[in-house]
Design an enzyme around this catalytic site. Sequence first.
Site, PDB file in Angstrom:
ATOM      1  CB  VAL A 110      45.184  34.822  30.154  1.00 41.69           C
ATOM      2  CG1 VAL A 110      46.219  33.847  30.705  1.00 41.69           C
ATOM      3  CG2 VAL A 110      44.254  35.286  31.262  1.00 41.69           C
ATOM      4  NE  ARG A 156      35.762  40.217  28.056  1.00 44.20           N
ATOM      5  CZ  ARG A 156      36.647  39.281  28.413  1.00 44.20           C
ATOM      6  NH1 ARG A 156      36.421  38.016  28.142  1.00 44.20           N
ATOM      7  NH2 ARG A 156      37.759  39.619  29.042  1.00 44.20           N
ATOM      8  CB  CYS A 186      37.434  37.323  35.564  1.00 42.98           C
ATOM      9  SG  CYS A 186      38.749  37.164  34.353  1.00 42.98           S
ATOM     10  CG  ASN A 226      38.729  35.522  39.944  1.00 37.59           C
ATOM     11  OD1 ASN A 226      39.660  36.112  40.481  1.00 37.59           O
ATOM     12  ND2 ASN A 226      38.651  35.365  38.638  1.00 37.59           N
ATOM     13  NE  ARG A 243      45.579  43.409  39.933  1.00 42.02           N
ATOM     14  CZ  ARG A 243      46.147  44.357  40.660  1.00 42.02           C
ATOM     15  NH1 ARG A 243      45.407  45.119  41.431  1.00 42.02           N
ATOM     16  NH2 ARG A 243      47.447  44.585  40.608  1.00 42.02           N
TER      17      ARG A 243
HETATM   18  C1  UDX Z   1      40.020  39.584  38.266  1.00 35.81           C
HETATM   19  C2  UDX Z   1      40.977  39.135  39.370  1.00 35.81           C
HETATM   20  O1  UDX Z   1      41.308  40.243  40.214  1.00 35.81           O
HETATM   21  C3  UDX Z   1      42.238  38.513  38.767  1.00 35.81           C
HETATM   22  O2  UDX Z   1      43.072  38.005  39.808  1.00 35.81           O
HETATM   23  C4  UDX Z   1      41.834  37.377  37.812  1.00 35.81           C
HETATM   24  O3  UDX Z   1      42.964  36.844  37.172  1.00 35.81           O
HETATM   25  C5  UDX Z   1      40.842  37.871  36.772  1.00 35.81           C
HETATM   26  O4  UDX Z   1      39.717  38.488  37.421  1.00 35.81           O
HETATM   27  P1  UDX Z   1      39.928  41.652  36.562  1.00 35.81           P
HETATM   28  O5  UDX Z   1      38.684  41.013  36.031  1.00 35.81           O
HETATM   29  O6  UDX Z   1      40.963  42.157  35.605  1.00 35.81           O
HETATM   30  O7  UDX Z   1      40.692  40.616  37.521  1.00 35.81           O
HETATM   31  O8  UDX Z   1      39.477  42.895  37.461  1.00 35.81           O
HETATM   32  P2  UDX Z   1      39.519  43.347  38.993  1.00 35.81           P
HETATM   33  O9  UDX Z   1      40.497  44.439  39.149  1.00 35.81           O
HETATM   34  O10 UDX Z   1      39.623  42.217  39.926  1.00 35.81           O
HETATM   35  O11 UDX Z   1      38.058  44.023  39.117  1.00 35.81           O
HETATM   36  C6  UDX Z   1      36.875  43.278  38.835  1.00 35.81           C
HETATM   37  C7  UDX Z   1      35.658  44.159  38.967  1.00 35.81           C
HETATM   38  O12 UDX Z   1      35.371  44.451  40.329  1.00 35.81           O
HETATM   39  C8  UDX Z   1      35.753  45.517  38.253  1.00 35.81           C
HETATM   40  O13 UDX Z   1      34.527  45.773  37.593  1.00 35.81           O
HETATM   41  C9  UDX Z   1      35.984  46.489  39.397  1.00 35.81           C
HETATM   42  O14 UDX Z   1      35.546  47.787  39.092  1.00 35.81           O
HETATM   43  C10 UDX Z   1      35.140  45.839  40.493  1.00 35.81           C
HETATM   44  N1  UDX Z   1      35.548  46.199  41.875  1.00 35.81           N
HETATM   45  C11 UDX Z   1      36.800  45.911  42.310  1.00 35.81           C
HETATM   46  C12 UDX Z   1      34.628  46.787  42.712  1.00 35.81           C
HETATM   47  O15 UDX Z   1      33.473  47.052  42.347  1.00 35.81           O
HETATM   48  N2  UDX Z   1      35.012  47.059  44.012  1.00 35.81           N
HETATM   49  C13 UDX Z   1      36.246  46.779  44.488  1.00 35.81           C
HETATM   50  O16 UDX Z   1      36.505  47.052  45.663  1.00 35.81           O
HETATM   51  C14 UDX Z   1      37.182  46.191  43.606  1.00 35.81           C
END
Ligand code: UDX
Length: 449
Positions: free
Chosen positions: A13, A345, A278, A226, A154
């Site tokens: 961030v 992570r 996250c 989240n 993200r």
């Molecule tokens: C998340 C939030 O989206 C973001 O707004 C916040 O600031 C930080 O946390 P991030 O951790 O970067 O962002 O990843 P994100 O794209 O949200 O995906 C999180 C996890 O969910 C990943 O492991 C992804 O593969 C998984 N995922 C996502 C699924 O398994 N299915 C989905 O439909 C979407």
Amino acid sequence: MAATISVIGAGYVGLPTAVLLAESGYKTYLIEIDAGRLNAIRKGRSFFYEEGIDALIEHSLQTEKLIPTDSYEVAIPKSDFIFSCVGTPDNPDGSPNLSFVFAAAEESLKYVPKKTIFIQKSTVPVGTGQKIVQLLNRKRNKHIDYVSSPEFLREGTAISDSLWPDRIVIGGNKRVAEKVLGLYKSIEKNRDKIVSRIGIVSPTGHPTNYFLTSLNSAELIKISSNAFLALKISFANSIAKLADHTGADITEVMDGVGTDRRISRAFLNAGRGYGGGCFPKDVSGLISSANEFGVDIQIMTAASDVNESMPGYIARKAQTKLSSLTGKRLAVLGLAFKAGTSDARRSPGIKLANILSRNGAKVSVYDPKANHEAEADLRSGITISNSLDKAIRGTDAIFIATDWPEFIELDFKKVKDLMRGSLIVDAMNALNENAVTHAGLQYTGIGRY
Ligand code: UDX
């Protein structure tokens, strides 16, 4: 004269935030106490992979708008605004460890000028801001305003998300919030110039919504966003298990469900579950924070349990197809928690590889960006391959655990020639099933086939 800013913490961030403020013309101190990370930034490099960020670091160092430092003493006295972007890892009991958050506030307090605005961007449990305000009020001869402005970017699309956010939330005193909003608006004004340096495609028709709220509401907006996304994923995974038992196809099901505008298709992709820095900790943090207030939030406990179950569920599904896992040669492709990042992570791919290995399989793994980061969390005996071909050569089955384009666009005819078996487990439900079966391979997804 443009304001001077300090950003504390050069993580996922803090680094994008600091670079974009610097690129918008603000003299921006980036305070990072980890020597390795700081040295990398001073050389124009991020310690993690994120599209476009290195070019922006390099440019903002050249213009001398970005000043990386390990010294609060140097940066804070000159700062009109302080962004706190430090990590909030979880404690063994699932509650968030806020020691870095409080340390950043305490350390800043030593050096703050007469008037400054302290902006909390780290994800913290609701009520934390009020405690920090009490701490900041200890300096009676100084005026420190505090607002919460949670980050929604993200990983992997950090720059684009920061330049075209869905919403900006600022919680606290409205007059102070307006000043902070001015910083975000200035980034917005500069975004065409910024993207022209890195060639990110700008999304069209993307209005930003602005919310000036109370301190506690801002904190709860972040954590609830989240949590709700995690809930959607676990919901899709629960239905996927039912689809597996009934011969329905989860992708068809969620396409049908998601076209209802009240629901939306986003975050309904079933697979190996969510990981990263996250969602897992924000969900456990919300559970522990609700418990503290005596509030029953079983819905999140269920979401977390479903998520934890997915890698094991996928291993069992493969075991059924292969008769046994013992002695089988298996490749897990994808160790980053998602495509576009080197962040491993709480990676579901690592968890899957470890389960397969624990069940007697000979496992090789590969990730285009996260091999190094994943190493420490992989069981001994798992082979980390430095190429995709090496990872899949001689295997009985391949598991796709991250939707990197190079996995999705695999030449499956070539894959078949390299493998000794024929099973492709699509743990992301992201492959073109026909491309797999036409190559003479056996396809299975999660909640489909
Ligand atoms: C998340 C939030 O989206 C973001 O707004 C916040 O600031 C930080 O946390 P991030 O951790 O970067 O962002 O990843 P994100 O794209 O949200 O995906 C999180 C996890 O969910 C990943 O492991 C992804 O593969 C998984 N995922 C996502 C699924 O398994 N299915 C989905 O439909 C979407």
